[in-house]
Design a protein around this motif. Structure first.
Motif, short mmCIF file in Angstrom:
data_model
loop_
_atom_site.label_atom_id
_atom_site.label_comp_id
_atom_site.label_asym_id
_atom_site.label_seq_id
_atom_site.Cartn_x
_atom_site.Cartn_y
_atom_site.Cartn_z
N MET A 52 0.84 -1.18 0.00
CA MET A 52 0.00 0.00 0.00
C MET A 52 0.88 1.24 0.00
N LYS A 53 0.55 2.16 -0.86
CA LYS A 53 1.27 3.43 -0.94
C LYS A 53 0.51 4.49 -0.14
N ASN A 54 1.26 5.49 0.34
CA ASN A 54 0.58 6.60 1.01
C ASN A 54 1.32 7.90 0.73
N ASN A 55 0.59 8.96 0.82
CA ASN A 55 1.20 10.29 0.69
C ASN A 55 0.93 11.11 1.94
N ILE A 62 -5.11 9.79 0.61
CA ILE A 62 -3.94 9.52 1.44
C ILE A 62 -3.34 8.15 1.15
N PHE A 63 -4.20 7.15 0.97
CA PHE A 63 -3.73 5.78 0.78
C PHE A 63 -4.24 5.22 -0.54
N GLU A 64 -3.38 4.44 -1.21
CA GLU A 64 -3.81 3.74 -2.43
C GLU A 64 -3.14 2.38 -2.49
N LEU A 65 -3.85 1.45 -3.08
CA LEU A 65 -3.30 0.11 -3.24
C LEU A 65 -2.18 0.13 -4.29
N GLY A 66 -1.11 -0.57 -3.97
CA GLY A 66 -0.05 -0.73 -4.94
C GLY A 66 -0.34 -1.93 -5.82
N GLU A 67 0.45 -2.13 -6.84
CA GLU A 67 0.22 -3.26 -7.75
C GLU A 67 0.38 -4.60 -7.05
N GLU A 68 1.23 -4.65 -6.03
CA GLU A 68 1.44 -5.90 -5.30
C GLU A 68 0.32 -6.21 -4.32
N ASP A 69 -0.57 -5.23 -4.05
CA ASP A 69 -1.68 -5.45 -3.13
C ASP A 69 -2.77 -6.10 -3.87
#
Length: 66
Positions: free
Chosen positions: A1-4, A59-66
């Motif tokens: 999961m990515k976040n900013n 704020i949060f987004e699923l990454g490709e591995e999620d």
């Protein structure tokens, strides 16, 4: 999961400690979330979204591995 989370804090000009106090967690928790070592609970993610007045997906987004 990515976040900013770091970007959102910069926009609001608040420190890790200030955000932690607002959502009742430790500063270390904020640090581990920002570094991607910890994925917050739904409740915690919603509290952050409320503080920043944005949808959770901002704020949060699923990454490709999620």
């Amino acid at each position: 999961m990515k976040n900013n989370l770091r970007v959102q804090r910069a926009i609001k000009n608040i420190t890790q400690a200030e955000l932690a106090e607002m959502i009742q967690v430790s500063r270390q928790t904020i640090n581990t979330i920002e570094s991607g070592k910890y994925v917050p609970s739904t409740v915690l993610a919603l509290k952050m979204a409320k503080v920043f007045e944005v949808p959770v997906e901002t704020i949060f987004e699923l990454g490709e591995e999620d």
